[in-house]
Design a protein around this motif. Sequence first.
Motif, PDB file in Angstrom:
ATOM      1  N   ARG A  32       0.855  -1.186   0.000  1.00 25.79           N
ATOM      2  CA  ARG A  32       0.000   0.000   0.000  1.00 25.79           C
ATOM      3  C   ARG A  32       0.891   1.235   0.000  1.00 25.79           C
ATOM      4  O   ARG A  32       1.934   1.273   0.665  1.00 25.79           O
ATOM      5  CB  ARG A  32      -0.916   0.010   1.231  1.00 25.79           C
TER       6      ARG A  32
ATOM      7  N   ARG B 144      -3.311  10.824  -2.109  1.00 23.92           N
ATOM      8  CA  ARG B 144      -4.080   9.668  -2.537  1.00 23.92           C
ATOM      9  C   ARG B 144      -3.435   8.430  -1.923  1.00 23.92           C
ATOM     10  O   ARG B 144      -2.237   8.408  -1.642  1.00 23.92           O
ATOM     11  CB  ARG B 144      -4.082   9.504  -4.063  1.00 23.92           C
TER      12      ARG B 144
ATOM     13  N   GLY C 211      -3.131   4.029  -2.498  1.00 21.08           N
ATOM     14  CA  GLY C 211      -3.254   3.044  -3.555  1.00 21.08           C
ATOM     15  C   GLY C 211      -2.451   1.808  -3.235  1.00 21.08           C
ATOM     16  O   GLY C 211      -1.882   1.667  -2.139  1.00 21.08           O
ATOM     17  N   THR C 212      -2.380   0.896  -4.194  1.00 16.26           N
ATOM     18  CA  THR C 212      -1.674  -0.366  -4.016  1.00 16.26           C
ATOM     19  C   THR C 212      -0.850  -0.673  -5.258  1.00 16.26           C
ATOM     20  O   THR C 212      -1.309  -0.454  -6.382  1.00 16.26           O
ATOM     21  CB  THR C 212      -2.664  -1.523  -3.763  1.00 16.26           C
TER      22      THR C 212
ATOM     23  N   ASP D  17      -2.985   0.512  -8.548  1.00 13.48           N
ATOM     24  CA  ASP D  17      -4.410   0.758  -8.361  1.00 13.48           C
ATOM     25  C   ASP D  17      -4.541   1.910  -7.369  1.00 13.48           C
ATOM     26  O   ASP D  17      -4.179   1.758  -6.201  1.00 13.48           O
ATOM     27  CB  ASP D  17      -5.110  -0.495  -7.840  1.00 13.48           C
ATOM     28  N   ILE D  18      -4.983   3.072  -7.819  1.00 13.36           N
ATOM     29  CA  ILE D  18      -5.144   4.241  -6.961  1.00 13.36           C
ATOM     30  C   ILE D  18      -6.587   4.321  -6.491  1.00 13.36           C
ATOM     31  O   ILE D  18      -7.524   4.262  -7.289  1.00 13.36           O
ATOM     32  CB  ILE D  18      -4.760   5.534  -7.708  1.00 13.36           C
ATOM     33  N   ASP D  19      -6.779   4.431  -5.179  1.00 11.18           N
ATOM     34  CA  ASP D  19      -8.126   4.495  -4.613  1.00 11.18           C
ATOM     35  C   ASP D  19      -8.833   5.769  -5.058  1.00 11.18           C
ATOM     36  O   ASP D  19      -8.203   6.843  -5.121  1.00 11.18           O
ATOM     37  CB  ASP D  19      -8.056   4.462  -3.079  1.00 11.18           C
TER      38      ASP D  19
END
Length: 432
Positions: A140, A159, A161-162, A170-172
């Motif tokens: 993360r 931001r 993300g993972t 993958d950005i939340d």
Amino acid sequence: MPQPPFFNRQALHLRPDPSRVVVRPFRPAIEPRDYNPVDKTRADHIVDRVLALDEDEVAALLRATLHNFDDRHHNLPETFEQRAKEMEATFSDHASFSPAQRQLIGAYFLHEYSFEAAALFNPSIVPHPCQTGVKPGCVRVVLSLRAVGEGHISSLTFRSGTVAADGALDIDPPARLSRLPAVTARVGDRIDVSFTPDSSLSERVIFPITEAQANGIEDARFVAFQEKGETTYYATYTAYSGNSIRSELLETTDFVSFRLIPLKGAAASNKGMALFPRKIGGRYAMIARHDNESLHLIYSDDLHEWSLGTPILKPRYPWEFIQIGNCGSPIELDEGWLLFTHGVGPVRHYSIGAVLLDKTYPARVIGRSQVPLVQPEKSEREGYVPNVVYSCGAMRFGDLIVLPYAISDTFSTFATMQATVLVDLLKKGLEE
């Protein structure tokens, strides 16, 4: 200058969103002294007009204001009351106020600001302090970004993300609402601010607080600093008053509470400072630029005071003839310190390259890219500032380097590359 084949651009763009707003103090200008015989300010006139309303009119106007704006902000009544508290000096010349009058007057001295209406750029990336629940083989991350709104005022936003094992990001999605922190302490030039722990990371916006920051908190270069088994997240950034700049340092352990303090010393009057992620030889180390065109290495026994350093990298190739600078803190590899750089060439064309510094003696350059790793694509050259690619910090993840970067000072994107391949390219570039 073709893009290296190992450079993997992600199909992921973070673009500015004008719907994301915060409320800021509205400070009416003082009227000319010949406007009113008693020299009342505009603030006095506004308060007088609200006090002239009867109780029902105040209640109705306050309800309408809350109805109009309540779905765009957290806890507006408390925000109105806090602004009224800040206006106590103005209120002292008037009669006492009811709670509804105070809130309504507070509302008159606020305005909405779309903090990323113009740009969302110059990102940096670090591992998130909490890795609970992350899938095996993933990490993360926290992404910091420079947001710019009306009047070219810069603030700091985030931001989460993972990064997956294969480098896919993958950005939340950002939270719908945003918020500013509460100032919890002021000690000299030091300011402590804090967000509520239940707020999400993407809600948090650090907006200019001091006069030195009035026009911007710019280009935060975050680094996860390791010392005695503990991790502290530091960010060097440029405070811009509208007339002058200085380097300042932000400190946090959780991205909830932050400390902001100006740096001291001759180096602090310049921008673009980047802290190494650990001490070297028992001393703090920083990459900086004193002469507007070359990179320097500075050592200090005091994290907050930096004198001038030793030049280690000067413009050499045509794509960096105007100047070179750092693109964030050095990244520690087995082979040395990986430092991403930016170079400025003809027609103010910005590109990103890299160098490799000796691990024990980082003033010694042991690898260097002859051509840019990334430069503005023809299809992406238009924006707030054309022909620019720029980063404020990459991150190592296994054998991958994750590089977030901005395009034309407008939006941000990402790339990954194999660290071992990059190291080989840099070493070969210095030999040729």
